[in-house]
Design a protein around this motif. Sequence first.
Motif, PDB file in Angstrom:
ATOM      1  N   ALA A  18       0.837  -1.208   0.000  1.00 60.36           N
ATOM      2  CA  ALA A  18       0.000   0.000   0.000  1.00 60.36           C
ATOM      3  C   ALA A  18       0.868   1.255   0.000  1.00 60.36           C
ATOM      4  N   ARG A  19       1.941   1.234   0.780  1.00 60.97           N
ATOM      5  CA  ARG A  19       2.814   2.408   0.859  1.00 60.97           C
ATOM      6  C   ARG A  19       3.456   2.689  -0.505  1.00 60.97           C
ATOM      7  N   ALA A  20       3.946   1.634  -1.139  1.00 63.69           N
ATOM      8  CA  ALA A  20       4.533   1.808  -2.461  1.00 63.69           C
ATOM      9  C   ALA A  20       3.488   2.318  -3.453  1.00 63.69           C
ATOM     10  N   TYR A  21       2.283   1.813  -3.338  1.00 64.38           N
ATOM     11  CA  TYR A  21       1.187   2.218  -4.224  1.00 64.38           C
ATOM     12  C   TYR A  21       0.866   3.700  -4.035  1.00 64.38           C
ATOM     13  N   VAL A  22       0.804   4.137  -2.763  1.00 62.23           N
ATOM     14  CA  VAL A  22       0.515   5.539  -2.457  1.00 62.23           C
ATOM     15  C   VAL A  22       1.623   6.441  -3.009  1.00 62.23           C
ATOM     16  N   LEU A  23       2.878   6.050  -2.803  1.00 64.77           N
ATOM     17  CA  LEU A  23       3.990   6.862  -3.286  1.00 64.77           C
ATOM     18  C   LEU A  23       3.968   6.961  -4.811  1.00 64.77           C
ATOM     19  N   TYR A  24       3.624   5.838  -5.466  1.00 68.73           N
ATOM     20  CA  TYR A  24       3.547   5.848  -6.927  1.00 68.73           C
ATOM     21  C   TYR A  24       2.440   6.798  -7.397  1.00 68.73           C
ATOM     22  N   ARG A  25       1.281   6.714  -6.757  1.00 68.80           N
ATOM     23  CA  ARG A  25       0.170   7.600  -7.142  1.00 68.80           C
ATOM     24  C   ARG A  25       0.554   9.058  -6.958  1.00 68.80           C
ATOM     25  N   GLU A  26       1.229   9.347  -5.835  1.00 72.72           N
ATOM     26  CA  GLU A  26       1.631  10.722  -5.571  1.00 72.72           C
ATOM     27  C   GLU A  26       2.616  11.207  -6.638  1.00 72.72           C
ATOM     28  N   ARG A  27       3.552  10.333  -7.020  1.00 72.57           N
ATOM     29  CA  ARG A  27       4.529  10.709  -8.038  1.00 72.57           C
ATOM     30  C   ARG A  27       3.846  10.982  -9.374  1.00 72.57           C
ATOM     31  N   ARG A  28       2.889  10.119  -9.724  1.00 71.71           N
ATOM     32  CA  ARG A  28       2.148  10.333 -10.966  1.00 71.71           C
ATOM     33  C   ARG A  28       1.309  11.602 -10.912  1.00 71.71           C
ATOM     34  N   ALA A  29       0.733  11.894  -9.727  1.00 72.67           N
ATOM     35  CA  ALA A  29      -0.066  13.118  -9.579  1.00 72.67           C
ATOM     36  C   ALA A  29       0.805  14.352  -9.786  1.00 72.67           C
ATOM     37  N   GLN A  30       2.017  14.310  -9.259  1.00 74.64           N
ATOM     38  CA  GLN A  30       2.928  15.436  -9.438  1.00 74.64           C
ATOM     39  C   GLN A  30       3.305  15.598 -10.914  1.00 74.64           C
ATOM     40  N   GLU A  31       3.502  14.496 -11.596  1.00 73.39           N
ATOM     41  CA  GLU A  31       3.817  14.556 -13.022  1.00 73.39           C
ATOM     42  C   GLU A  31       2.650  15.163 -13.798  1.00 73.39           C
ATOM     43  N   ARG A  32       1.432  14.768 -13.465  1.00 71.90           N
ATOM     44  CA  ARG A  32       0.271  15.328 -14.149  1.00 71.90           C
ATOM     45  C   ARG A  32       0.126  16.808 -13.865  1.00 71.90           C
ATOM     46  N   ALA A  33       0.402  17.203 -12.591  1.00 66.30           N
ATOM     47  CA  ALA A  33       0.306  18.623 -12.233  1.00 66.30           C
ATOM     48  C   ALA A  33       1.319  19.434 -13.024  1.00 66.30           C
ATOM     49  N   ALA A  34       2.509  18.883 -13.188  1.00 65.59           N
ATOM     50  CA  ALA A  34       3.534  19.594 -13.958  1.00 65.59           C
ATOM     51  C   ALA A  34       3.108  19.742 -15.412  1.00 65.59           C
ATOM     52  N   ARG A  35       2.531  18.672 -15.978  1.00 66.44           N
ATOM     53  CA  ARG A  35       2.071  18.756 -17.373  1.00 66.44           C
ATOM     54  C   ARG A  35       0.930  19.769 -17.497  1.00 66.44           C
ATOM     55  N   ALA A  36       0.064  19.784 -16.488  1.00 67.40           N
ATOM     56  CA  ALA A  36      -1.068  20.715 -16.528  1.00 67.40           C
ATOM     57  C   ALA A  36      -0.585  22.153 -16.498  1.00 67.40           C
ATOM     58  N   ALA A  37       0.469  22.397 -15.704  1.00 66.39           N
ATOM     59  CA  ALA A  37       1.006  23.756 -15.623  1.00 66.39           C
ATOM     60  C   ALA A  37       1.550  24.192 -16.976  1.00 66.39           C
ATOM     61  N   GLN A  38       2.175  23.259 -17.714  1.00 66.51           N
ATOM     62  CA  GLN A  38       2.714  23.571 -19.027  1.00 66.51           C
ATOM     63  C   GLN A  38       1.616  23.822 -20.049  1.00 66.51           C
ATOM     64  N   GLU A  39       0.461  23.181 -19.807  1.00 60.97           N
ATOM     65  CA  GLU A  39      -0.622  23.271 -20.798  1.00 60.97           C
ATOM     66  C   GLU A  39      -1.617  24.389 -20.503  1.00 60.97           C
ATOM     67  N   GLN A  40      -1.332  25.210 -19.455  1.00 52.02           N
ATOM     68  CA  GLN A  40      -2.289  26.260 -19.084  1.00 52.02           C
ATOM     69  C   GLN A  40      -2.531  27.253 -20.216  1.00 52.02           C
ATOM     70  N   ALA A  41      -1.510  27.488 -21.033  1.00 54.69           N
ATOM     71  CA  ALA A  41      -1.653  28.461 -22.111  1.00 54.69           C
ATOM     72  C   ALA A  41      -2.515  27.928 -23.249  1.00 54.69           C
ATOM     73  N   GLN A  42      -2.792  26.644 -23.232  1.00 52.92           N
ATOM     74  CA  GLN A  42      -3.575  26.056 -24.310  1.00 52.92           C
ATOM     75  C   GLN A  42      -5.050  26.439 -24.175  1.00 52.92           C
ATOM     76  N   PRO A  43      -5.824  26.301 -25.238  1.00 53.99           N
ATOM     77  CA  PRO A  43      -7.250  26.672 -25.203  1.00 53.99           C
ATOM     78  C   PRO A  43      -8.016  25.863 -24.156  1.00 53.99           C
ATOM     79  N   ALA A  44      -9.089  26.444 -23.611  1.00 56.87           N
ATOM     80  CA  ALA A  44      -9.929  25.798 -22.582  1.00 56.87           C
ATOM     81  C   ALA A  44     -10.594  24.552 -23.164  1.00 56.87           C
ATOM     82  N   GLN A  45     -10.958  23.662 -22.258  1.00 55.97           N
ATOM     83  CA  GLN A  45     -11.641  22.433 -22.656  1.00 55.97           C
ATOM     84  C   GLN A  45     -13.011  22.771 -23.260  1.00 55.97           C
ATOM     85  N   PRO A  46     -13.494  21.949 -24.162  1.00 53.45           N
ATOM     86  CA  PRO A  46     -14.814  22.211 -24.754  1.00 53.45           C
ATOM     87  C   PRO A  46     -15.917  22.154 -23.708  1.00 53.45           C
ATOM     88  N   VAL A  47     -17.013  22.828 -23.967  1.00 56.85           N
ATOM     89  CA  VAL A  47     -18.156  22.889 -23.054  1.00 56.85           C
ATOM     90  C   VAL A  47     -18.812  21.512 -22.954  1.00 56.85           C
TER      91      VAL A  47
END
Length: 961
Positions: A118-147
């Motif tokens: 479970a601990r390894a699983y939690v750490l992996y999820r957290e690492r992936r979440a940080q990676e997604r957050a970093a990608r999201a920050a890079q994509e902020q300048a992109q157009p908004a999601q469709p309605v």
Amino acid sequence: MQTTLTSPSSPAHGTPAADVARAASSTTLPHYQIIRRNGAVVPFEPNKIAVAMMKAFLAVHGPQGAASASVRETVEQLTQAVVRALMRSRPGGGTFHIEDVQDQVELGLMRGGHHEVARAYVLYRERRAQERAARAAQEQAQPAQPVLHVVDGGERRPLDLERLQALIHSAVEGLGPDVKAEPIVAETLRNLYDGVPMEEVHKAAILAARTKIETDPDYTYATARLLLHTIYKEVLGEEVTHAQMHTRYAEYFPAFIKKGVEAELLNPELLTFDLAQLAAALKPERDLQFDYLGLQTLYDRYFLHVRKRRIELPQAFFMRVAMGLALNEIDREARAIEFYEVLSSFDFMSSTPTLFNSGTLRSQLSSCYLTTVPDDLEGIYDAIKENALLSKFAGGLGNDWTRVRALGSHIKGTNGESQGVVPFLKVVNDTAVAVNQGGKRKGAVCCYLETWHLDIEEFLELRKNTGDDRRRTHDMNTANWIPDLFMKRVMEDGMWTLFSPSSVPDLHDKFGRDFEEAYVAYEEKAARGEIQPCKQVRAVDLWRKMLTMLFETGHPWITFKDPCNIRSPQQHVGVVHSSNLCTEITLNTSDTETAVCNLGSVNLVQHLKDGPNGKELDHDKLKRTIATAMRMLDNVIDINYYAVKKARDANLRHRPVGLGIMGFQDALYELRIPYASEAAVEFADRSMEAVCYYAYWASSDLAVERGRYSSYKGSLWDRGILPPDSIDLLAQERGGYVEVDRSRTLDWDALRAKIARDGMRNSNCIAIAPTATISNIIGVDASIEPCFGNLSVKSNLSGEFTVINHYLVKDLKRLGLWDEVMIMDLKHFDGSLWPIDRVPLELKELYRTAFEIEPRWLVEAAARRQKWIDQAQSLNIYMAGASGKKLDETYKLAWIRGLKTTYYLRTTGATHAEKATVRSGALNAVPTAGGTAGLGAVAAAEPATDIKFCAIDDPGCEACQ
């Protein structure tokens, strides 16, 4: 470690993970879907959970360790548990977000004790979440999601986000600064997809609010309000705000009654009421009192519907019940409003059969039926037929089987030998399963046998999972009906003789000294060889076997024949041969009378007021509530539908009712009294004294207005012996072994004088039932139960519901201790405060959970109540670290303190002694016979999510309430 849900064609195929995945994939259901993080909606495939689980084990243990059969089996079990948990959260189908699935996987690993994985699983999820957050920050300048678009009424249109936000903001209005709309909005939007049906949007909002309940218990009210919005829309056909309901209720209510009559659901007599007057009396603001569990329970199981569309709103529901109970009143509108007031304010609640059926075409309002079975084939099958009829239309059954001759007894008609009681009990068991109460739930029956019956040893083993299955009854309940003489022989280490009732027929109807004299005479005859068959055993050995079976199988329950009879107000007209399904009813039965009881419960916490030294019992309000409640219960007797003539005859002759209490634990919280304390025992005494005093007074008042019950003459009431006085009778008959507190605070002499003058309307007035369902409806702890868990999950037919002790949260907030860490601690320690260092000792004592309370406190509080009660109480015994010595001491104490009955024994091992429940499993379950080494063994039962306080394994039990 790879945690993305891989497809069946991934390289995992051909590996142990794939085997598990294929095993799990059989549970795939097409109406469940997964929302990926990119918004895509895909079918829910449980096999992918198994693959992810196996990869998690691979990451920690390596290929060789993860390939073992035990790991594969573990992964399969964990996968099944995760899938079940997900589906229970959306029993009608729906969508899961990928994060929801991963949360359940993480929780499953923790619950299974796989902490490294479970601990390894939690750490992996957290690492992936940080990676997604970093990608999201890079994509902020992109157009908004469709309605997002929704489908509403067959029309596709853009989601009105402002309207959704306004709905959610209105749901949290007035609930305090800690209950915010924004996280509900965010979670709702996270679970939507383009083209989602509008009803799914509202469902997503409810589920989003529901996930926040563990962070603050007041989110339960926000969730209930969102559910209320969907109920208004379903019933009224359009979206309506709560502010509009003050006018809409008045318009809707008369139309609802007419629609119910036209649909042949409601009694046409309801149309003769002044519907406009009743509609004006409705209080829409009381719709906001419900928590989520309460409102969802009503919606799923109580509100009337036509072709599965609800036609009943909450306040109309309470008024419909009130009208049904006021049908025979002279001023029907005034009485209906009076009854509505106590129901809708949650001051008092009628039992589930009454709530289901009041005002309907078949008004089966009673809860319990008790019968006695004769010793002839025709009578036995008549009794089983009666069980079937009562089960079809009614609630719980209690059968007395003591008269049926034992195995090996002579049958005069055929010159053969009897097969005993057990084969017939097998038929009773199967009848209860077959006649499943109109398809709503399986039948519920408890069979009682006296301790001197020659078949008692086999009777004790009926619920075992081993042995000849033809002589096992896995679906029905059993109870020992124990005479005082047996308990005295146990205390004095004497011998005990078992007889066939065909040889000693009069023992069945004897109790007290009469029983003892007759029994001893039969023993002398048996010693001379004049009675066959018979058998002698050491009383202590039989007692030990009783407790062993109770511990191992949960049955038979321990109930005491003599106090039930010696203290019965109705001993002049018959004998109490058994209790009912939930062990709180003690009424006479015979070949011509089937006992019936009608139940309802006072909400104790609603009857406290501010006093000079803090909260105290509000006697004036309690007296008013009980006067109305007793009138409602008495009305049930005349309005009720009776499936069996013997039941109608008995009910009209004796007019028994069973007024009980609930919210006892909540009242202790308000009073700041720990359950495990002398102060709690004293409050149990004083509160029950008041409830009984006012109930007996109200019944006497009804006798003035309506007349005395017909068998009143010669009763203990008529002889001036009130329930607390009857303890003296018990002490005289036993010749000792009665140690009961006799203190009193109210003027019982005045009540005695009033009853001597005016009589009683009801032969019996008080019985404390389990209140499993109705306490959920009004949001309090059940009956007289201690809190089961400060953070727990309740299961019923509507699904699983997170329940947090809001009294505790309020205290922790006051001390600045309520935060995410505290929530995690409560989860980790299964709802217990004791291992959490920063919680003050005072709060740890106040918020002890059921298994953290020594069972003697439960018995002592029950004994104080029992002295006032003319029937009995459903008393569960909770025992952590159960042992033979502890069981022996607890049940002997119950007998010496004058208790009439006990109910379930709930045990857990010493290692779980301070745990409540947020796990799946069965904390309250008793180990099977193969799981213990005997009475002295300590069993570590698995913790449970399912809090069952009723006698049916179905968590939706409402046999008694």
